[in-house]
Every structure is written in structure tokens, then in C-alpha cells.
Design a protein around this motif. Sequence first.
Motif, PDB file in Angstrom:
ATOM      1  N   THR A 190      23.996 -41.342 -35.210  1.00 58.31           N
ATOM      2  CA  THR A 190      22.710 -41.743 -35.792  1.00 58.31           C
ATOM      3  C   THR A 190      22.863 -43.069 -36.524  1.00 58.31           C
ATOM      4  O   THR A 190      23.691 -43.184 -37.439  1.00 58.31           O
ATOM      5  CB  THR A 190      22.177 -40.665 -36.763  1.00 58.31           C
ATOM      6  N   LEU A 191      22.074 -44.045 -36.110  1.00 61.35           N
ATOM      7  CA  LEU A 191      22.086 -45.344 -36.770  1.00 61.35           C
ATOM      8  C   LEU A 191      21.120 -45.334 -37.950  1.00 61.35           C
ATOM      9  O   LEU A 191      20.045 -44.746 -37.892  1.00 61.35           O
ATOM     10  CB  LEU A 191      21.693 -46.453 -35.800  1.00 61.35           C
ATOM     11  N   LEU A 192      21.508 -46.022 -39.007  1.00 56.05           N
ATOM     12  CA  LEU A 192      20.697 -46.103 -40.225  1.00 56.05           C
ATOM     13  C   LEU A 192      20.267 -47.555 -40.459  1.00 56.05           C
ATOM     14  O   LEU A 192      21.096 -48.454 -40.481  1.00 56.05           O
ATOM     15  CB  LEU A 192      21.505 -45.593 -41.416  1.00 56.05           C
ATOM     16  N   PHE A 193      18.952 -47.766 -40.636  1.00 56.52           N
ATOM     17  CA  PHE A 193      18.421 -49.086 -40.988  1.00 56.52           C
ATOM     18  C   PHE A 193      18.021 -49.075 -42.443  1.00 56.52           C
ATOM     19  O   PHE A 193      17.282 -48.195 -42.889  1.00 56.52           O
ATOM     20  CB  PHE A 193      17.212 -49.422 -40.119  1.00 56.52           C
ATOM     21  N   THR A 194      18.495 -50.056 -43.184  1.00 58.69           N
ATOM     22  CA  THR A 194      18.173 -50.180 -44.595  1.00 58.69           C
ATOM     23  C   THR A 194      17.504 -51.534 -44.828  1.00 58.69           C
ATOM     24  O   THR A 194      18.148 -52.576 -44.658  1.00 58.69           O
ATOM     25  CB  THR A 194      19.428 -50.052 -45.479  1.00 58.69           C
ATOM     26  N   ALA A 195      16.241 -51.527 -45.185  1.00 57.39           N
ATOM     27  CA  ALA A 195      15.472 -52.759 -45.410  1.00 57.39           C
ATOM     28  C   ALA A 195      15.339 -53.007 -46.906  1.00 57.39           C
ATOM     29  O   ALA A 195      14.947 -52.122 -47.666  1.00 57.39           O
ATOM     30  CB  ALA A 195      14.105 -52.661 -44.756  1.00 57.39           C
ATOM     31  N   ILE A 196      15.648 -54.235 -47.333  1.00 52.48           N
ATOM     32  CA  ILE A 196      15.631 -54.593 -48.754  1.00 52.48           C
ATOM     33  C   ILE A 196      14.836 -55.893 -48.935  1.00 52.48           C
ATOM     34  O   ILE A 196      15.019 -56.842 -48.165  1.00 52.48           O
ATOM     35  CB  ILE A 196      17.064 -54.774 -49.284  1.00 52.48           C
ATOM     36  N   THR A 197      13.977 -55.950 -49.938  1.00 51.00           N
ATOM     37  CA  THR A 197      13.253 -57.176 -50.228  1.00 51.00           C
ATOM     38  C   THR A 197      14.210 -58.207 -50.851  1.00 51.00           C
ATOM     39  O   THR A 197      15.046 -57.865 -51.676  1.00 51.00           O
ATOM     40  CB  THR A 197      12.081 -56.934 -51.201  1.00 51.00           C
ATOM     41  N   ASN A 198      14.070 -59.469 -50.446  1.00 50.48           N
ATOM     42  CA  ASN A 198      14.924 -60.525 -50.975  1.00 50.48           C
ATOM     43  C   ASN A 198      14.468 -60.925 -52.373  1.00 50.48           C
ATOM     44  O   ASN A 198      13.276 -60.919 -52.695  1.00 50.48           O
ATOM     45  CB  ASN A 198      14.881 -61.755 -50.064  1.00 50.48           C
ATOM     46  N   ASN A 199      15.425 -61.294 -53.215  1.00 48.61           N
ATOM     47  CA  ASN A 199      15.114 -61.758 -54.569  1.00 48.61           C
ATOM     48  C   ASN A 199      14.909 -63.265 -54.567  1.00 48.61           C
ATOM     49  O   ASN A 199      15.458 -63.979 -53.766  1.00 48.61           O
ATOM     50  CB  ASN A 199      16.242 -61.395 -55.532  1.00 48.61           C
TER      51      ASN A 199
END
Length: 199
Positions: A190-199
Amino acid sequence: MGIKKQKPTNKGIKIVSGMLAASLFAMPVLLLNGAPTSAASQSATTTVNVTIDPVISITASPNIEMDITPTTSGQFRTANGNVVISTNNVKGYTTYITSSTTETSLKQPAATGVSAVIPTVSTSGTTISGNGWGWSNNATQFNPVKVAGTTDNSAVFSKTTTATPTGDNKTLTVGASATTSVPEGAYSNTLLFTAITNN
């Protein structure tokens, strides 16, 4: 014949008294209607501030299916899935791709008793030979699958420097190769995608 004395009359006094009374009643009216009045006033202001917080969402294809008929040297196949990232952050986002655990190989369920695995590739390349698998964000270069929690450049799947409020649609390409040494059966990870907003 004697002179009759006239009784004193106070009619004139009554008239004068009536005029005086009328004047006295009229004076308050004149004072009220004629004298200017001043009203007190004061003003105040309120500044309304609304802060819009950054938000981000990500969706991905729930499954990517691939069928391989192995060969002695390894049969290479690819399959695609979609990933959509949306954010109102004006500086954009960064999305990382990893395994959902510390396991990076394709494996059969433990209940099958099959211990053979298809390992992740160790280096990036345009194809995969032998036994191995990896991911690509351009369908050209296939990269190693990292363990969960990896956030360095090797795990960056996509990145923007602007907001993507209507969604940034990306294609995930998975590549895998298997030789005849791999037992038949269904292998998965299972692949995990983690999306984070840039500072």
C-alpha cells in the motif's frame, strides 16, 4: 337729595389679572419653542478581520491492477493511477509518496505461506529488470519506494508553488518486473501519499 356712594368695582382688576395670567401661561411656550437646544453625539468604529486558514485535500485511485507473465530475465509491466491534490495555500503544496509501513516489498498475504517477495528497486531508472518494482510521476523514471515517514527529495511525488483550488491532477505510474523464480499469486503493498502546504 343725598349723593349715593358707588360700590367699588374690581372688573378692571379682573381684566388686568386675566391678561397677566395669559402672559404667564404663554411664556413657557415661547421659551420652549423659541430657545435653541443642543444634542450630544459620539461615534465609534469597528474593524472586521476575517482570516482564511490554509486547507489541503488529496485523493488517489484506490487500486492499481497489473498482470505479469514472468520470464527468465524478468517481464516488465506498468499500470497507472490518478492522484488529485487541492489547496488554497498561495505558496502551493508538496506531496510525498512512500510505503504505508516500513515494508517496501510486494508480498503475498501471510496466510498463503509464501515468503518470496518482489523488492523495491534500489536506484532510479527508466526500466526495471529481474524482480523489482517502483513508482514514477512521469512514466519515464521509476524510483525506489521509501519507508513511511520519509520526507526528503527522494520521496517527492509532486510539488507546486501556487494554489491549486480546482485540483492538481497527477498520474502515478507503477512499474514491476518478475522472473519465473517468483511463485504465482497476488503480491501487494500500500502506497501512502502525504500532502503538505508549503510555508
